[in-house]
Design a protein around this motif. Structure first.
Motif, PDB file in Angstrom:
ATOM      1  N   HIS A 124       0.806  -1.274  -0.005  1.00 53.88           N
ATOM      2  CA  HIS A 124       0.117   0.134   0.162  1.00 53.88           C
ATOM      3  C   HIS A 124       0.933   1.559  -0.195  1.00 53.88           C
ATOM      4  CE1 HIS A 124      -3.450  -2.550   0.482  1.00 53.88           C
ATOM      5  NE2 HIS A 124      -2.905  -2.951   1.665  1.00 53.88           N
ATOM      6  N   THR A 125       1.719   1.397   0.934  1.00 51.49           N
ATOM      7  CA  THR A 125       2.249   2.657   1.179  1.00 51.49           C
ATOM      8  C   THR A 125       3.406   2.909   0.068  1.00 51.49           C
ATOM      9  OG1 THR A 125       2.111   2.307   3.596  1.00 51.49           O
ATOM     10  CG2 THR A 125       3.605   3.828   2.832  1.00 51.49           C
ATOM     11  N   LEU A 126       4.213   1.899  -0.165  1.00 54.11           N
ATOM     12  CA  LEU A 126       5.284   2.187  -1.205  1.00 54.11           C
ATOM     13  C   LEU A 126       4.450   2.524  -2.680  1.00 54.11           C
ATOM     14  CD1 LEU A 126       8.223   2.196  -1.472  1.00 54.11           C
ATOM     15  CD2 LEU A 126       8.133  -0.527  -2.181  1.00 54.11           C
ATOM     16  N   PRO A 127       3.704   2.041  -3.041  1.00 54.02           N
ATOM     17  CA  PRO A 127       2.897   2.254  -4.310  1.00 54.02           C
ATOM     18  C   PRO A 127       2.471   3.785  -4.341  1.00 54.02           C
ATOM     19  CG  PRO A 127       2.179   0.030  -4.002  1.00 54.02           C
ATOM     20  CD  PRO A 127       3.101   0.484  -2.773  1.00 54.02           C
ATOM     21  N   LYS A 128       1.760   4.080  -3.151  1.00 54.70           N
ATOM     22  CA  LYS A 128       1.460   5.451  -3.137  1.00 54.70           C
ATOM     23  C   LYS A 128       2.277   6.436  -3.148  1.00 54.70           C
ATOM     24  CE  LYS A 128      -2.923   4.405  -0.571  1.00 54.70           C
ATOM     25  NZ  LYS A 128      -3.329   4.510   0.934  1.00 54.70           N
ATOM     26  N   CYS A 129       3.406   6.113  -2.428  1.00 56.78           N
ATOM     27  CA  CYS A 129       4.722   7.133  -2.381  1.00 56.78           C
ATOM     28  C   CYS A 129       5.288   7.094  -3.826  1.00 56.78           C
ATOM     29  CB  CYS A 129       5.723   6.446  -1.408  1.00 56.78           C
ATOM     30  SG  CYS A 129       5.054   6.812   0.265  1.00 56.78           S
ATOM     31  N   ARG A 130       5.327   6.051  -4.296  1.00 63.24           N
ATOM     32  CA  ARG A 130       5.738   6.193  -5.785  1.00 63.24           C
ATOM     33  C   ARG A 130       4.970   6.883  -6.744  1.00 63.24           C
ATOM     34  NH1 ARG A 130       6.720   0.464  -7.107  1.00 63.24           N
ATOM     35  NH2 ARG A 130       8.874   0.615  -6.025  1.00 63.24           N
ATOM     36  N   GLU A 184       6.379  10.294  -8.674  1.00 65.69           N
ATOM     37  CA  GLU A 184       6.217  10.430  -9.879  1.00 65.69           C
ATOM     38  C   GLU A 184       5.486  11.584 -10.390  1.00 65.69           C
ATOM     39  OE1 GLU A 184       5.111   6.591 -11.540  1.00 65.69           O
ATOM     40  OE2 GLU A 184       7.109   5.767 -11.177  1.00 65.69           O
ATOM     41  N   SER A 185       4.313  11.848  -9.822  1.00 66.52           N
ATOM     42  CA  SER A 185       3.329  12.805 -10.380  1.00 66.52           C
ATOM     43  C   SER A 185       4.060  14.250  -9.861  1.00 66.52           C
ATOM     44  CB  SER A 185       2.051  12.868  -9.557  1.00 66.52           C
ATOM     45  OG  SER A 185       1.926  12.896  -8.361  1.00 66.52           O
ATOM     46  N   ASN A 186       4.419  14.346  -8.912  1.00 65.61           N
ATOM     47  CA  ASN A 186       5.237  15.581  -8.196  1.00 65.61           C
ATOM     48  C   ASN A 186       6.312  15.851  -8.885  1.00 65.61           C
ATOM     49  OD1 ASN A 186       3.043  16.026  -6.444  1.00 65.61           O
ATOM     50  ND2 ASN A 186       4.191  15.101  -4.801  1.00 65.61           N
TER      51      ASN A 186
END
Length: 188
Positions: free
Chosen positions: A90-96, A100-102
């Motif tokens: 959960h956390t790692l994909p959200k952070c990724r 990437e968007s930022n």
């Protein structure tokens, strides 16, 4: 008292079965005293020597401690496994995704800022070049004016000297006339 060993008669009782008189009594008392001393040693060791009991209690405590410790460590490891799984899922994909968007937005802003800085640098260089060219032209013009002034100075000096000489002669003539007029009036 029985403790897993042989039972011995207590006190000064003689061993059964005996006729025999004094010889046997003296030997019997010696062996019964020996047995009593042996029994007293066993009683004393049971009362005062707690090593077997302590060893048993120690083994039990160590066994319980290792079991509880093992369970506690298993719980800690299970919690760590759950936390790692949640982080990976959960956390790692959200952070990724957020990164990437930022990151794209940050790169665009950085490129815009870089372009602005380059434009400002070019303008500054052009302004400095213009100032430098203007300064060089002004210096050249001032140098030419100075040279002209230095060339004209002897002529002007001569003109001023000539004008001064004429003015001096006029004043001399005027004062000479005034003196004449004054001498005419002073004779009266």
């Amino acid at each position: 008292m029985s403790g897993g060993g042989t039972e011995t008669p207590v006190g000064c009782e003689a061993a059964p079965g005996g006729s025999g008189g004094k010889k046997r009594d003296s030997l019997g008392t010696a062996s019964s005293t020996h047995l009593i001393i042996k029994d007293l040693g066993e009683i004393q060791s049971r009362l005062l020597d707690h090593r077997p009991v302590i060893q048993g209690e120690t083994r039990y405590f160590v066994k319980e401690f290792e079991e509880k410790r093992g369970l506690r460590e298993m719980r800690v490891l299970e919690n760590l496994k759950t936390m790692i799984h949640e982080t990976n899922e959960h956390t790692l994909p959200k952070c990724r995704e957020a990164m990437e968007s930022n990151l794209k937005e940050v790169l665009q802003r950085l490129q815009t800022a870089n372009d602005s800085v380059c434009r400002l640098q070019r303008r500054e260089q052009e302004r400095r070049k213009m100032c430098s060219d203007h300064l060089a032209a002004s210096e050249k013009q001032l140098q030419l004016q100075r040279e002209d002034l230095l060339q004209e100075q002897p002529h002007r000096r001569a003109e001023v000297d000539e004008e001064h000489r004429r003015a001096t002669e006029r004043l001399k003539e005027q004062y000479a006339e005034m003196e004449k007029d004054l001498t005419k009036f002073s004779t009266f």
